[in-house]
Design a protein around this motif. Structure first.
Motif, mmCIF file in Angstrom:
data_model
loop_
_atom_site.group_PDB
_atom_site.id
_atom_site.type_symbol
_atom_site.label_atom_id
_atom_site.label_comp_id
_atom_site.label_asym_id
_atom_site.label_seq_id
_atom_site.Cartn_x
_atom_site.Cartn_y
_atom_site.Cartn_z
ATOM 1 N N MET A 1 -75.972 84.661 -24.231
ATOM 2 C CA MET A 1 -77.156 83.979 -24.745
ATOM 3 C C MET A 1 -77.423 84.450 -26.178
ATOM 4 O O MET A 1 -77.201 85.600 -26.526
ATOM 5 N N SER A 2 -77.946 83.534 -27.007
ATOM 6 C CA SER A 2 -78.211 83.875 -28.396
ATOM 7 C C SER A 2 -79.494 84.675 -28.503
ATOM 8 O O SER A 2 -80.407 84.556 -27.722
ATOM 9 N N ASN A 3 -79.536 85.551 -29.507
ATOM 10 C CA ASN A 3 -80.731 86.335 -29.789
ATOM 11 C C ASN A 3 -81.796 85.424 -30.381
ATOM 12 O O ASN A 3 -81.540 84.729 -31.357
ATOM 13 N N PRO A 4 -83.047 85.411 -29.846
ATOM 14 C CA PRO A 4 -84.074 84.527 -30.372
ATOM 15 C C PRO A 4 -84.349 84.760 -31.848
ATOM 16 O O PRO A 4 -84.788 83.858 -32.553
ATOM 17 N N ALA A 5 -84.080 86.008 -32.351
ATOM 18 C CA ALA A 5 -84.334 86.282 -33.763
ATOM 19 C C ALA A 5 -83.226 85.762 -34.657
ATOM 20 O O ALA A 5 -83.383 85.688 -35.868
ATOM 21 N N THR A 6 -82.069 85.432 -34.086
ATOM 22 C CA THR A 6 -80.942 84.936 -34.866
ATOM 23 C C THR A 6 -81.110 83.443 -35.138
ATOM 24 O O THR A 6 -81.393 82.678 -34.212
ATOM 25 N N PRO A 7 -80.951 83.010 -36.394
ATOM 26 C CA PRO A 7 -81.073 81.577 -36.673
ATOM 27 C C PRO A 7 -80.048 80.793 -35.873
ATOM 28 O O PRO A 7 -78.905 81.238 -35.700
ATOM 29 N N PRO A 8 -80.415 79.627 -35.350
ATOM 30 C CA PRO A 8 -79.457 78.851 -34.561
ATOM 31 C C PRO A 8 -78.303 78.361 -35.421
ATOM 32 O O PRO A 8 -78.464 78.048 -36.602
ATOM 33 N N ARG A 9 -77.125 78.316 -34.820
ATOM 34 C CA ARG A 9 -75.941 77.865 -35.536
ATOM 35 C C ARG A 9 -75.618 76.406 -35.270
ATOM 36 O O ARG A 9 -74.703 75.860 -35.887
ATOM 37 N N SER A 10 -76.320 75.794 -34.324
ATOM 38 C CA SER A 10 -76.068 74.397 -33.989
ATOM 39 C C SER A 10 -77.335 73.797 -33.396
ATOM 40 O O SER A 10 -78.285 74.516 -33.064
#
Length: 848
Positions: free
Chosen positions: A1-10
């Protein structure tokens, strides 16, 4: 799962970070994304980026949101919020644009047209392709390609020459050269110095191209002022003889603005006149009663079978003209009433071999209902119908004429436009009639056209104009203002009364009443269309408000010596029906005038009435004595009625008085009937009885039809009816908006499917590509399932159902026995039992 603080890549990652309320907002705004329900968020993102779905979403943006999307299409990818704001507000800034931009950007994000944080805003790729400038599809902003795009394919030497002419040092490669030129054009101070050194004629050329279109034509030997622009890259060649103004140069000349006139605030709907609310309601009620009378008159005229159905469907032009003459209205208005009756299910084609239009059985039920309920049925049918009578007389895409009741009249936007027009009227102070052009301007802001506008008005504008006029004819509005029952038809809350007097409009003569303030005007102007159950409740409320405004039916008429009767108001139905048989309507209005003629009296006698019945009927329902001329007319027609008898020979006519038959034979007008005497009191003909009856009546006689047994046939006013027919279903504008139950279930299924697709799995030594089902042997599957029951673990399984459909699921096994596994299925959010032989494989999920 992606980190909520990381900007989405898609876009899929951006959707994955949304909460359920945000996903529900997206699916409600774009219901095509949920038809069918996507398996996971990746599929939802893919569907949200398809061209058809993106175009549909763009068409539903308001003007400022669309301008924002157009600005993002010419900005960098990704773009920052500051860059977007400069494109929208310009170098000088615009407080109104700055205040409205967050709302517009939020609308684009809500509909998944834009994703990313404020430092990396990305327009979905398909929207950028649709809105970005290209030679085939110019941008609505009027901007052209960037310097980098325009110099693609240009020789490196030519690029270096442009650098030198612009006062820049040469570089070692064309990429850095283009970067330097782009930086120069984007630097306000340096760019101003470059242009200040140019000839005035050159700057005039740039001024003609700055707001678009950015393309121009040049000769092989351009003039000096054009050569100055070409040498410095202020105009760049795109094809032989064609040049373009680079985007960076245009933005400098525009002071950074992507649009000439940003429109952050919707135009206000301006009142043109203000009337007393009771006057508006009374006027609308009068129009409502006229609407009921017009529909009744239309269908009564078609009682014995209306016009024939064209082979291609619909009414012929001649039949529409005849209907307009019968209703005493223009042809477009007649088309409206015909289409309204059809939309309400009151008329249809009879389906016979010689197909004709006629009233349906529902019409008889409609007639028996109270007037307010009858109006409510018409009003609801009008509000929700997709058929648009205003198109009658036009041409379709194949240049075929569009006829009333024919195919090709459905426009899926019609219900939404009608509802929106009335909602805008509801947002005005009570009793205020809007200026039509301000309503149309507001609608154009809310749903602007994309691309160049064609000649004439667009469809939505025409639908809005028709909605304003049709609402007035139907009695939803009065004097152009929305009535109280019209407001209820929308589902708007009632307006509370206050003690403040209202401004009196011209012609409003009511002595005393009170102004009623409109509650939450903004909320009224944004009323959403109702669901069918909600609309049924709103329609019933509208009928209740209209009831006290309609006139009470009368049970009497006033007989006059000139063989007329005056109905000073609407008549009760039995009286109106009986009088309609006995007399002909001569004029309509506040009072209806009926005229008695020999033909009308004979019609009543044919219906089984006797002279005594007619005298008694008139004496009962007249407030004045029966005039002597009318009594003589009834007695004279009755004395001659039935003296002749017509039956089938093909047809015969018999009479006890043979001299009358002799007169008929001697009359030259009877030659076409080809009568011959069979006996002193009987004549026969090859014509059918109906033709013989019509011919003798045309000669001035009053024959009566008789049965094979010799009894007089009574011709009652029974009407021709079609078989039971339902009202036409509106043609939807795409999938219907999902209700709360469907949204909740769909979001739960998408979340569960996304969990199954994205949850990390333990490495098994076997590579599993994305989207593939896990593959394990039956023994491995059974052992892993049994272990998960003991440990309470969660597994990722592949499953193929009885129809052969494969899916992947996340399950927590509870029990394994008898060849079945019972498990809590996270995908379906419930406990289910699966046959083990349908499980393709199993994998353990990695620990978080």
């Amino acid at each position: 799962m992606s980190n909520p603080a990381t900007p989405p890549r898609s876009l899929a990652e951006a959707l994955r970070a949304r909460d359920d309320a945000s996903l529900a907002l997206l699916l409600r705004a774009r219901p095509d994304l949920i038809t069918p329900v996507p398996t996971d968020l990746t599929q939802l993102a893919t569907r949200a980026g398809t061209r058809a779905s993106v175009l549909r979403a763009l068409e539903r943006l308001d003007r400022f949101a669309l301008q924002t999307a157009e600005a993002l299409a010419v900005a960098g990818d990704p773009a920052s919020y500051g860059e977007l704001q400069r494109l929208m507000a310009g170098d000088a800034g615009d407080p109104a644009v700055a205040a409205a931009l967050p709302r517009a950007l939020g609308a684009l994000r809500d509909q998944a047209l834009v994703w990313g944080d404020d430092e990396r805003l990305r327009l979905v790729r398909t929207a950028r392709e649709v809105l970005a400038p290209s030679p085939q599809h110019p941008s609505p902003t009027g901007l052209g390609p960037t310097v980098r795009e325009a110099t693609t394919g240009m020789s490196p030497g030519r690029i270096q020459e442009i650098l030198t002419a612009a006062g820049l040092p040469s570089t070692h490669d064309p990429v850095s050269a283009v970067d330097k030129l782009t930086a120069l054009f984007g630097h306000r101070k340096r760019m101003a110095g470059l242009l200040a050194a140019g000839p005035a004629e050159s700057l005039e050329v740039l001024g003609r191209l700055v707001w678009g279109p950015p393309y121009g034509q040049v000769t092989p030997e351009p003039a000096a002022h054009l050569r100055w622009l070409l040498d410095r890259g202020l105009l760049l060649p795109t094809a032989p003889g064609t040049v373009v103004l680079p985007r960076e140069v245009a933005l400098h000349l525009r002071e950074g603005r992507a649009h000439r006139e940003p429109e952050p605030v919707p135009p206000a709907v301006e009142p043109a006149a203000t009337h007393r609310p009771p006057v508006v309601d009374a006027t609308a009620a009068g129009q409502a009663y006229t609407a009921l009378a017009t529909v009744e008159e239309l269908l009564k005229d078609w009682d014995e079978g209306g016009p024939a159905v064209l082979r291609a469907g619909g009414l012929s032009v001649r039949d529409l003209k005849r209907t307009a003459v019968a209703l005493d209205v223009p042809e477009p208005v007649a088309a409206f009433w015909v289409e309204l009756a059809y939309a309400a299910g009151l008329l249809a084609s009879d389906g016979e071999a010689d197909e004709r239009y006629a009233a349906t059985p529902a019409y008889d039920e409609w007639l028996d209902r109270p007037p307010a309920e009858r109006w409510s049925q018409l009003a609801e049918a009008w509000l929700t119908a997709t058929r648009s009578s205003g198109l009658v007389g036009g041409r379709d895409a194949k240049d075929r004429a569009l006829s009333a009741l024919g195919p090709g009249l459905d426009r899926s936007a019609a219900p939404e436009v009608r509802h929106r027009v009335l909602a805008l009227l509801a947002g005005l102070p009570e009793g205020a009639a809007p200026a039509a052009e301000s309503v149309l301007a507001r609608l154009r802001w809310e749903r602007p056209l994309r691309g160049p506008q064609q000649e004439g008005e667009d469809l939505r504008t025409r639908l809005a104009r028709w909605a304003l006029s049709e609402a007035e004819m139907l009695g939803v509005t009065g004097r152009g203002a929305l009535s109280a029952h019209g407001r209820a038809l929308l589902g708007a809350p009632p307006v509370p009364k206050t003690a403040e007097p209202a401004a009196e409009g011209p012609g409003d003569k009511l002595p005393v009443h009170h102004h009623r303030a409109v509650p939450s005007r903004t909320a009224l102007a944004t009323l959403e269309p109702l669901s069918p159950p909600e609309q049924a409740v709103a329609t019933a409320n509208a009928g209740r408000l209209l009831t006290p405004l309609l006139p009470e039916p009368l049970d009497h008429v006033l007989l006059q010596a000139d063989l007329t009767a005056v109905a000073p108001g609407p008549l009760r139905r039995p009286l109106a029906d009986a009088l309609g048989v006995l007399a002909d309507v001569e004029s309509k209005g506040g009072a209806t005038v009926y005229r008695f003629t020999p033909a009308s009296v004979r019609r009543a006698l044919d219906a089984g009435r006797t002279a005594t019945d007619l005298h008694a009927f008139l004496a009962t329902h007249s407030r004045t004595p029966i005039p002597q001329p009318l009594a003589y007319l009834i007695d004279d027609v009755a004395r001659r009625h039935g003296h002749l008898r017509v039956g089938a020979a093909s047809a015969y006519v018999r009479c006890d008085d043979d001299t009358v038959l002799g007169e008929i034979l001697a009359d030259k007008r009877s030659a076409a009937l080809r009568l011959r005497r069979l006996a002193p009191t009987v004549l026969a003909t090859q014509a059918d009885p109906a033709t013989l009856l019509e011919g003798l009546r045309a000669m001035g006689y009053a024959p009566a039809a008789e049965s094979a047994e010799g009894d007089v046939l009574i011709t009652r006013a029974d009407a021709h009816r079609t078989p039971p027919r339902t009202a036409p279903e509106p043609v939807p504008d795409g999938p219907p908006p999902p209700d709360s139950t469907l949204l909740t279930a769909a979001i739960r299924a998408i979340r569960a499917g996304d969990l199954a697709a994205t949850t990390p799995r333990k490495s098994t030594g076997t590579s599993v590509q994305g989207g593939e089902l896990p593959r394990t042997t039956a023994a491995e599957t059974l052992a892993t399932m049994q272990a998960a029951v003991l440990t309470g673990g969660t597994l990722w399984i592949g499953y193929v159902n009885a129809e052969g459909t494969a899916s992947q699921r996340v399950v927590a096994p509870i029990r394994v026995e008898g060849g079945f596994v019972t498990a809590y299925d996270h995908t379906a959010d419930e406990v289910r039992t699966y046959p083990l032989h349908r499980v393709t494989g199993v994998a353990e999920l990695a620990e978080e």
